[in-house]
Design a protein around this motif. Sequence first.
Motif, mmCIF file in Angstrom:
data_model
loop_
_atom_site.group_PDB
_atom_site.id
_atom_site.type_symbol
_atom_site.label_atom_id
_atom_site.label_comp_id
_atom_site.label_asym_id
_atom_site.label_seq_id
_atom_site.Cartn_x
_atom_site.Cartn_y
_atom_site.Cartn_z
ATOM 1 N N TRP A 131 49.074 22.254 163.262
ATOM 2 C CA TRP A 131 48.588 22.449 161.886
ATOM 3 C C TRP A 131 47.076 22.701 161.893
ATOM 4 O O TRP A 131 46.588 23.589 161.179
ATOM 5 C CB TRP A 131 48.909 21.216 161.047
ATOM 6 C CG TRP A 131 48.360 21.286 159.646
ATOM 7 C CD1 TRP A 131 48.901 21.931 158.580
ATOM 8 C CD2 TRP A 131 47.141 20.683 159.181
ATOM 9 N NE1 TRP A 131 48.096 21.779 157.464
ATOM 10 C CE2 TRP A 131 47.013 21.023 157.807
ATOM 11 C CE3 TRP A 131 46.155 19.894 159.778
ATOM 12 C CZ2 TRP A 131 45.939 20.592 157.040
ATOM 13 C CZ3 TRP A 131 45.079 19.466 159.010
ATOM 14 C CH2 TRP A 131 44.978 19.821 157.659
ATOM 15 N N VAL A 132 46.358 21.927 162.715
ATOM 16 C CA VAL A 132 44.910 22.113 162.847
ATOM 17 C C VAL A 132 44.615 23.520 163.353
ATOM 18 O O VAL A 132 43.705 24.195 162.851
ATOM 19 C CB VAL A 132 44.314 21.061 163.811
ATOM 20 C CG1 VAL A 132 42.882 21.440 164.197
ATOM 21 C CG2 VAL A 132 44.342 19.679 163.178
ATOM 22 N N LYS A 135 44.693 26.020 160.675
ATOM 23 C CA LYS A 135 43.546 25.948 159.762
ATOM 24 C C LYS A 135 42.320 26.657 160.313
ATOM 25 O O LYS A 135 41.458 27.094 159.552
ATOM 26 C CB LYS A 135 43.194 24.469 159.484
ATOM 27 C CG LYS A 135 44.255 23.700 158.719
ATOM 28 C CD LYS A 135 44.285 24.093 157.262
ATOM 29 C CE LYS A 135 43.045 23.635 156.535
ATOM 30 N NZ LYS A 135 43.039 24.009 155.100
ATOM 31 N N ASP A 138 42.608 30.615 159.397
ATOM 32 C CA ASP A 138 43.355 30.995 158.186
ATOM 33 C C ASP A 138 42.528 31.817 157.209
ATOM 34 O O ASP A 138 42.994 32.185 156.127
ATOM 35 C CB ASP A 138 43.909 29.746 157.485
ATOM 36 C CG ASP A 138 42.819 28.804 156.991
ATOM 37 O OD1 ASP A 138 41.617 29.095 157.213
ATOM 38 O OD2 ASP A 138 43.152 27.760 156.406
ATOM 39 N N ARG A 140 39.899 30.930 155.513
ATOM 40 C CA ARG A 140 39.272 30.161 154.428
ATOM 41 C C ARG A 140 38.288 29.155 154.999
ATOM 42 O O ARG A 140 38.508 28.601 156.069
ATOM 43 C CB ARG A 140 40.335 29.439 153.601
ATOM 44 C CG ARG A 140 41.213 30.398 152.788
ATOM 45 C CD ARG A 140 42.274 29.637 152.017
ATOM 46 N NE ARG A 140 43.269 29.044 152.906
ATOM 47 C CZ ARG A 140 44.304 28.334 152.477
ATOM 48 N NH1 ARG A 140 44.465 28.107 151.182
ATOM 49 N NH2 ARG A 140 45.174 27.843 153.343
ATOM 50 N N THR A 142 36.736 25.649 154.252
ATOM 51 C CA THR A 142 36.864 24.450 153.438
ATOM 52 C C THR A 142 36.162 23.286 154.121
ATOM 53 O O THR A 142 35.709 23.395 155.267
ATOM 54 C CB THR A 142 38.347 24.095 153.225
ATOM 55 O OG1 THR A 142 38.932 23.755 154.500
ATOM 56 C CG2 THR A 142 39.115 25.264 152.622
ATOM 57 N N GLY A 144 37.687 20.757 155.113
ATOM 58 C CA GLY A 144 38.569 20.425 156.228
ATOM 59 C C GLY A 144 38.218 21.200 157.479
ATOM 60 O O GLY A 144 38.286 20.671 158.597
ATOM 61 N N ASP A 145 37.823 22.457 157.315
ATOM 62 C CA ASP A 145 37.416 23.272 158.470
ATOM 63 C C ASP A 145 36.183 22.679 159.154
ATOM 64 O O ASP A 145 36.081 22.687 160.385
ATOM 65 C CB ASP A 145 37.108 24.707 158.031
ATOM 66 C CG ASP A 145 38.359 25.470 157.639
ATOM 67 O OD1 ASP A 145 39.394 25.279 158.287
ATOM 68 O OD2 ASP A 145 38.294 26.256 156.689
#
Length: 201
Positions: A131-132, A135, A138, A140, A142, A144-145
């Motif tokens: 999942w990481v 990201k 992707d 984008r 964020t 989270g990035d």
Amino acid sequence: MSFFEDPKNAGMAIIIVGILEMVFAAISIVLGLIGIEDDDGTKYFTIGSAVGAIGSLICGFIYFGFGKRVKGGAIPEKIDILATFVRIVGVCVIIGGIFSCIGNIVDDVDDIGGEIVGGIITILLGVLICWVAGKINDGRQTTGDKVIWIILLVIFVLCIIMAVIEMLSIIGIVFGICHLIIYVFMLMLLLNADVKAAMGM
């Protein structure tokens, strides 16, 4: 371009790691199937170890294929190389978790529940890593990035340190050198201006 920034060098190091993984896995499978003799001549069969080694064999093939793609320039974008590497680590954690769980159950039928729980935890960790990876590239930027970028920075630095330690042993020197090349390369990718911008750093 420095030695550690050249995809051809990193790709070759990944290929070597993949080949070594396959060789050691094949040896473990053979030893598990033919058995190992004790000092008194008693032969022990470790079928579970052979089963677990099948997972390592598969992962070796995966690393080998990825190394060829990196060395051959099949993944041109730096951020895609980084994301693919992280994804492959996650996939191999899942594969290793599945086969190790099965192998441990075969060798230790008295603790099936504990082995299953351990296997599930390992598989979930692999899913999280995948999942990481998704990201990372992707498209984008964020918060989270940014968190992922910092976590990867810490992990790669720690992996570099462990690779240096690994090089201190005769048995692990080849693995250590290859791991050092791989993780310094990944660290350089992470610190690349375009990659940092893509991850909002």
